[in-house]
Write an enzyme that holds these catalytic residues in place. Structure first.
Site, PDB file in Angstrom:
ATOM      1  N   LEU A 145     -54.310 -32.388 -16.681  1.00 15.75           N
ATOM      2  CA  LEU A 145     -52.865 -32.377 -16.860  1.00 15.75           C
ATOM      3  C   LEU A 145     -52.247 -31.727 -15.632  1.00 15.75           C
ATOM      4  O   LEU A 145     -52.849 -30.848 -15.008  1.00 15.75           O
ATOM      5  CB  LEU A 145     -52.461 -31.572 -18.103  1.00 15.75           C
ATOM      6  N   ASP A 146     -51.018 -32.140 -15.286  1.00  8.04           N
ATOM      7  CA  ASP A 146     -50.284 -31.448 -14.236  1.00  8.04           C
ATOM      8  C   ASP A 146     -50.185 -29.966 -14.580  1.00  8.04           C
ATOM      9  O   ASP A 146     -50.125 -29.583 -15.759  1.00  8.04           O
ATOM     10  CB  ASP A 146     -48.855 -32.009 -14.115  1.00  8.04           C
ATOM     11  N   ARG A 147     -50.092 -29.144 -13.552  1.00  8.40           N
ATOM     12  CA  ARG A 147     -49.971 -27.700 -13.757  1.00  8.40           C
ATOM     13  C   ARG A 147     -48.750 -27.358 -14.622  1.00  8.40           C
ATOM     14  O   ARG A 147     -48.794 -26.432 -15.444  1.00  8.40           O
ATOM     15  CB  ARG A 147     -49.862 -26.996 -12.398  1.00  8.40           C
ATOM     16  N   LEU A 148     -47.666 -28.101 -14.460  1.00  7.37           N
ATOM     17  CA  LEU A 148     -46.432 -27.785 -15.178  1.00  7.37           C
ATOM     18  C   LEU A 148     -46.389 -28.346 -16.586  1.00  7.37           C
ATOM     19  O   LEU A 148     -45.504 -28.008 -17.367  1.00  7.37           O
ATOM     20  CB  LEU A 148     -45.231 -28.297 -14.385  1.00  7.37           C
ATOM     21  N   THR A 149     -47.334 -29.225 -16.929  1.00  7.72           N
ATOM     22  CA  THR A 149     -47.379 -29.832 -18.256  1.00  7.72           C
ATOM     23  C   THR A 149     -48.271 -29.014 -19.173  1.00  7.72           C
ATOM     24  O   THR A 149     -49.347 -28.583 -18.786  1.00  7.72           O
ATOM     25  CB  THR A 149     -47.928 -31.271 -18.168  1.00  7.72           C
TER      26      THR A 149
END
Length: 317
Positions: A145-149
């Site tokens: 997953l993206d770091r921000l997700t």
């Protein structure tokens, strides 16, 4: 076709869940010593750093013994060392382990925590935390997953089994459901399936849609909306897994996800440790049939999106 020989096992233990660096000496470097090669190769380490590592016996061979500073260069030789990591600001949110058996671990990732080591995020990653906390040094990510997700991530316990689980994602045998919060557009007709070609170029922060055969497919549904703040909650069902796919598709529909620093415009970088206004995107559900046991798994994240549950608190963060 002749198979490439597997590298020997690492002779150094992990540090805080992070593997030692492994370097294989190329066949045609032309250096006289191992030290000379690493000095030329690791230019970003800074002056004197590599020499200090050799002096401290921190560079080792496959036998675990220190490599001497004047050790002759041998093409194909493997060496290992731990890089000195710069301090990382701890991500102050807990990781929830949703499930664990002898084959897999499913974790519920918080916002701002990278899935695996990359760039400036090495020890402060979900993988490093789980390896350390669970005592599973060979744990590996089956997807990212993206770091921000925030949300659900699947890990494999044994390296030899990782391919079987990665194949589930490659062959679209995993049902993934995401949740997002964005503004409500009453003129936008939903549900709909968005198809486009997304290009993510190395070194460029934001992905973009380009002409060509679609490689990204997302079904977008609205689950509820509020009149008082003009926000809506969306269910996103991706059939593919392109980088930033959901963020790009919602932005293309004119409803960029709240808290997105890249879409529609790239915002200035925030300071390390700024955990305000997280991206309002959550990997809510993972469903799949275990390729090794045949068990049917269904996992649901216990996290919520703050802009929906506490909009004033999120907006005033």
């Amino acid at each position: 076709m002749r198979r490439r020989a597997q590298p020997p096992p690492a002779p150094l233990p992990q540090r805080r869940g992070v593997d030692p660096v492994r370097v294989r000496l190329p066949l045609d470097a032309g250096d006289a010593t191992v030290r000379e090669h690493l000095v030329a190769r690791l230019t970003g380490a800074g002056p004197g750093v590599v020499e200090a590592m050799f002096h401290a016996g921190a560079v080792v061979g496959a036998d675990g013994l220190p490599v001497a500073p004047d050790a002759p260069y041998r093409p194909g030789m493997f060496v290992w060392f731990h890089r000195e990591l710069p301090p990382e600001v701890p991500v102050p949110f807990p990781v929830e382990v949703m499930y664990r058996d002898e084959h897999i671990v499913v974790a519920d990732k918080p916002h701002f925590l990278a899935t695996t080591p990359r760039g400036s995020h090495v020890s402060e990653t979900l993988l490093a935390r789980l390896r350390h906390d669970l005592g599973l040094p060979e744990l590996g990510a089956a997807h990212r997953l993206d770091r921000l997700t925030a949300g659900l991530v699947l890990f494999t316990v044994r390296p030899g089994e990782r391919g079987a689980y990665q194949g589930l994602f490659r062959d679209r045998l995993v049902h993934k459901q995401y949740e997002a919060v964005a503004r409500h557009d009453p003129e936008l007709e939903l549900p709909r399936t968005v198809r486009s070609r997304i290009l993510k170029e190395r070194g460029v922060l934001a992905a973009r849609e380009v002409a060509g055969e679609p490689n990204a497919v997302t079904r977008v549904e609205i689950t509820e909306h509020r009149e008082r703040d003009g926000l809506a909650r969306y269910r996103l069902l991706p059939a593919t897994g392109q980088t930033h796919q959901l963020r790009v598709h919602l932005n293309a529909l004119g409803i960029p996800i709240l808290g997105d620093p890249l879409y529609p415009e790239v915002a200035p970088a925030t300071a390390p440790g700024d955990f305000r206004r997280p991206l309002q995107l959550l990997a809510r559900k993972l469903e799949f049939t275990d390729p090794l046991t045949g068990a049917r798994h269904s996992f649901v994240s216990g996290r919520t999106l703050q802009a929906w549950t506490s909009p004033e608190e999120w907006a005033g963060a």
